[in-house]
Design a protein around this motif. Structure first.
Motif, PDB file in Angstrom:
ATOM      1  N   LYS A 127       0.842  -1.197   0.000  1.00 38.00           N
ATOM      2  CA  LYS A 127       0.000   0.000   0.000  1.00 38.00           C
ATOM      3  C   LYS A 127       0.876   1.244   0.000  1.00 38.00           C
ATOM      4  CE  LYS A 127      -3.855  -2.225   2.404  1.00 38.00           C
ATOM      5  NZ  LYS A 127      -4.747  -2.189   3.589  1.00 38.00           N
ATOM      6  N   LEU A 128       0.445   2.242  -0.736  1.00 39.42           N
ATOM      7  CA  LEU A 128       1.182   3.500  -0.849  1.00 39.42           C
ATOM      8  C   LEU A 128       0.279   4.645  -0.414  1.00 39.42           C
ATOM      9  CD1 LEU A 128       3.423   4.668  -3.783  1.00 39.42           C
ATOM     10  CD2 LEU A 128       1.576   6.145  -2.974  1.00 39.42           C
ATOM     11  N   THR A 129       0.778   5.475   0.500  1.00 39.04           N
ATOM     12  CA  THR A 129       0.047   6.654   0.952  1.00 39.04           C
ATOM     13  C   THR A 129       0.820   7.895   0.534  1.00 39.04           C
ATOM     14  OG1 THR A 129      -0.851   5.464   2.851  1.00 39.04           O
ATOM     15  CG2 THR A 129      -0.949   7.870   2.924  1.00 39.04           C
ATOM     16  N   TYR A 130       0.118   8.832  -0.097  1.00 37.77           N
ATOM     17  CA  TYR A 130       0.754  10.055  -0.568  1.00 37.77           C
ATOM     18  C   TYR A 130       0.507  11.174   0.446  1.00 37.77           C
ATOM     19  CZ  TYR A 130       2.067  13.903  -3.679  1.00 37.77           C
ATOM     20  OH  TYR A 130       2.663  15.015  -4.226  1.00 37.77           O
ATOM     21  N   TYR A 131       1.590  11.790   0.927  1.00 38.30           N
ATOM     22  CA  TYR A 131       1.495  12.864   1.916  1.00 38.30           C
ATOM     23  C   TYR A 131       1.827  14.241   1.337  1.00 38.30           C
ATOM     24  CZ  TYR A 131       1.316   9.061   5.338  1.00 38.30           C
ATOM     25  OH  TYR A 131       0.960   7.937   6.059  1.00 38.30           O
ATOM     26  N   GLY A 136      -3.039  12.327   1.395  1.00 37.87           N
ATOM     27  CA  GLY A 136      -3.669  11.600   2.491  1.00 37.87           C
ATOM     28  C   GLY A 136      -4.340  10.317   2.073  1.00 37.87           C
ATOM     29  N   SER A 137      -4.436  10.078   0.760  1.00 36.72           N
ATOM     30  CA  SER A 137      -5.111   8.860   0.292  1.00 36.72           C
ATOM     31  C   SER A 137      -4.125   7.706   0.127  1.00 36.72           C
ATOM     32  CB  SER A 137      -5.820   9.120  -1.035  1.00 36.72           C
ATOM     33  OG  SER A 137      -4.892   9.390  -2.068  1.00 36.72           O
ATOM     34  N   THR A 138      -4.654   6.498   0.172  1.00 41.90           N
ATOM     35  CA  THR A 138      -3.857   5.283   0.065  1.00 41.90           C
ATOM     36  C   THR A 138      -4.304   4.469  -1.143  1.00 41.90           C
ATOM     37  OG1 THR A 138      -3.513   5.190   2.471  1.00 41.90           O
ATOM     38  CG2 THR A 138      -3.166   3.153   1.236  1.00 41.90           C
ATOM     39  N   ILE A 139      -3.327   4.008  -1.916  1.00 42.23           N
ATOM     40  CA  ILE A 139      -3.608   3.208  -3.113  1.00 42.23           C
ATOM     41  C   ILE A 139      -2.767   1.937  -3.058  1.00 42.23           C
ATOM     42  CG2 ILE A 139      -4.179   5.242  -4.504  1.00 42.23           C
ATOM     43  CD1 ILE A 139      -1.374   5.040  -5.764  1.00 42.23           C
ATOM     44  N   GLU A 140      -3.049   1.041  -3.999  1.00 47.01           N
ATOM     45  CA  GLU A 140      -2.254  -0.172  -4.156  1.00 47.01           C
ATOM     46  C   GLU A 140      -1.713  -0.208  -5.572  1.00 47.01           C
ATOM     47  OE1 GLU A 140      -4.064  -3.766  -2.782  1.00 47.01           O
ATOM     48  OE2 GLU A 140      -5.070  -2.769  -1.094  1.00 47.01           O
ATOM     49  N   PRO A 141      -0.551   0.396  -5.809  1.00 49.84           N
ATOM     50  CA  PRO A 141      -0.019   0.500  -7.183  1.00 49.84           C
ATOM     51  C   PRO A 141       0.465  -0.836  -7.743  1.00 49.84           C
ATOM     52  CG  PRO A 141       1.568   1.313  -5.591  1.00 49.84           C
ATOM     53  CD  PRO A 141       0.324   1.011  -4.812  1.00 49.84           C
ATOM     54  N   ILE A 189      -3.154  16.725   7.215  1.00 46.59           N
ATOM     55  CA  ILE A 189      -2.423  15.532   7.653  1.00 46.59           C
ATOM     56  C   ILE A 189      -1.906  15.717   9.077  1.00 46.59           C
ATOM     57  CG2 ILE A 189      -0.446  14.034   7.204  1.00 46.59           C
ATOM     58  CD1 ILE A 189      -2.572  13.802   5.076  1.00 46.59           C
ATOM     59  N   ASP A 190      -2.142  14.732   9.926  1.00 47.18           N
ATOM     60  CA  ASP A 190      -1.609  14.721  11.287  1.00 47.18           C
ATOM     61  C   ASP A 190      -0.229  14.085  11.256  1.00 47.18           C
ATOM     62  OD1 ASP A 190      -1.034  14.504  13.972  1.00 47.18           O
ATOM     63  OD2 ASP A 190      -2.499  12.902  14.350  1.00 47.18           O
ATOM     64  N   VAL A 191       0.816  14.912  11.290  1.00 49.77           N
ATOM     65  CA  VAL A 191       2.184  14.394  11.221  1.00 49.77           C
ATOM     66  C   VAL A 191       2.455  13.428  12.364  1.00 49.77           C
ATOM     67  CG1 VAL A 191       4.622  15.021  11.196  1.00 49.77           C
ATOM     68  CG2 VAL A 191       2.962  16.497  10.066  1.00 49.77           C
ATOM     69  N   GLY A 192       1.862  13.693  13.521  1.00 51.48           N
ATOM     70  CA  GLY A 192       2.081  12.844  14.681  1.00 51.48           C
ATOM     71  C   GLY A 192       1.471  11.460  14.563  1.00 51.48           C
ATOM     72  N   GLY A 193       0.654  11.252  13.548  1.00 46.86           N
ATOM     73  CA  GLY A 193       0.027   9.947  13.380  1.00 46.86           C
ATOM     74  C   GLY A 193       0.601   9.132  12.234  1.00 46.86           C
ATOM     75  N   ILE A 194       1.618   9.654  11.552  1.00 44.83           N
ATOM     76  CA  ILE A 194       2.189   8.952  10.407  1.00 44.83           C
ATOM     77  C   ILE A 194       3.091   7.819  10.907  1.00 44.83           C
ATOM     78  CG2 ILE A 194       3.740   9.143   8.428  1.00 44.83           C
ATOM     79  CD1 ILE A 194       2.771  12.006   8.072  1.00 44.83           C
ATOM     80  N   PRO A 195       2.839   6.579  10.468  1.00 48.86           N
ATOM     81  CA  PRO A 195       3.669   5.463  10.926  1.00 48.86           C
ATOM     82  C   PRO A 195       4.985   5.393  10.147  1.00 48.86           C
ATOM     83  CG  PRO A 195       1.980   4.658   9.422  1.00 48.86           C
ATOM     84  CD  PRO A 195       1.735   6.139   9.592  1.00 48.86           C
TER      85      PRO A 195
END
Length: 225
Positions: A2-6, A220-225, A35-41
């Motif tokens: 999974k890829l998330t774009y920030y 902020g969205s997540t895709i599966e490239p 985007i909540d930077v503090g929540g980015i894994p």
């Protein structure tokens, strides 16, 4: 995978238990204010070069998560002076085995100065080899014939800058994708500020004409490239 774009060039890639975060620049990007930077894994933070729009949030994320920093020697040393203790310094052409995946630091044609003016070493890019496929994050770069060498890595997709002015524009990015042999590209480093604004509809059409899918996920969205 999974890829998330920030936003800008900041991309998170998750596979298995690993969260790879590339070029963290979120808090200074007005387009990423939700985007909540503090929540980015992050289990690993990979930095291509030293410019502020690629490192701005790295220190805070590294200290919060305890993630391993992967970058060139100079950038790792700069963060070490800020208290970062878990890092793997690299240089162009080197590869590191991180257990379930490997990372190769490849060439980029750009510049690299850290926010305080410290030289940032050679700018680079990454090829990541995972059980779910290999991919490339190009950082900031111009089109190079060296990109033809990346074709041997059987890339599932490539993350390429398309904003022009400071990096490749759309036409050169299409050619770069052809050199690499990829049919899926995640666009990055565009529309963050006026000098890199592009026509995204025209960009998508240019890639499609070459038989390449251009993915432009919303921030902020997540895709599966």
């Amino acid at each position: 995978m999974k890829l998330t774009y920030y936003g800008q060039s900041c991309i998170g890639v998750q596979f298995g238990d690993f969260h790879l975060l590339f070029d963290p620049f979120i808090s200074g990007n007005p387009l990423a204010k939700a985007i909540d930077v503090g929540g980015i894994p992050a289990t690993h933070v990979l930095i291509t070069h030293g410019h502020g729009d690629h490192v701005a949030d790295a220190e805070a994320i590294l200290k919060r998560t305890g993630a391993m920093l992967v970058s060139n020697f100079e950038i790792c040393e700069w963060f070490a002076a800020k208290g970062i203790t878990t890092y793997n310094p690299m240089n162009i052409g080197g590869q590191v085995d991180l257990g379930p995946f490997k990372v190769k630091y490849t060439m980029a044609q750009h510049s690299s100065t850290l926010p305080d003016g410290t030289p940032g070493g050679s700018p680079g890019a990454f090829v990541v080899f995972t059980p779910e496929g290999n991919f490339h994050h190009a950082g900031d770069t111009a089109l190079m014939l060296d990109m033809q060498l990346l074709k041997r890595h059987n890339l599932r997709f490539a993350c390429l800058p398309i904003g022009d002015n400071f990096t490749m524009g759309v036409d050169d990015a299409v050619e770069a994708a052809q050199y690499m042999g990829v049919d899926t590209v995640v666009g990055m480093h565009y529309n963050t500020f006026p000098l890199i604004n592009i026509d995204t509809v025209a960009a998508t059409a240019s890639f499609a004409k070459a038989g390449i899918k251009l993915l432009l996920p919303a921030i902020g969205s997540t895709i599966e490239p």
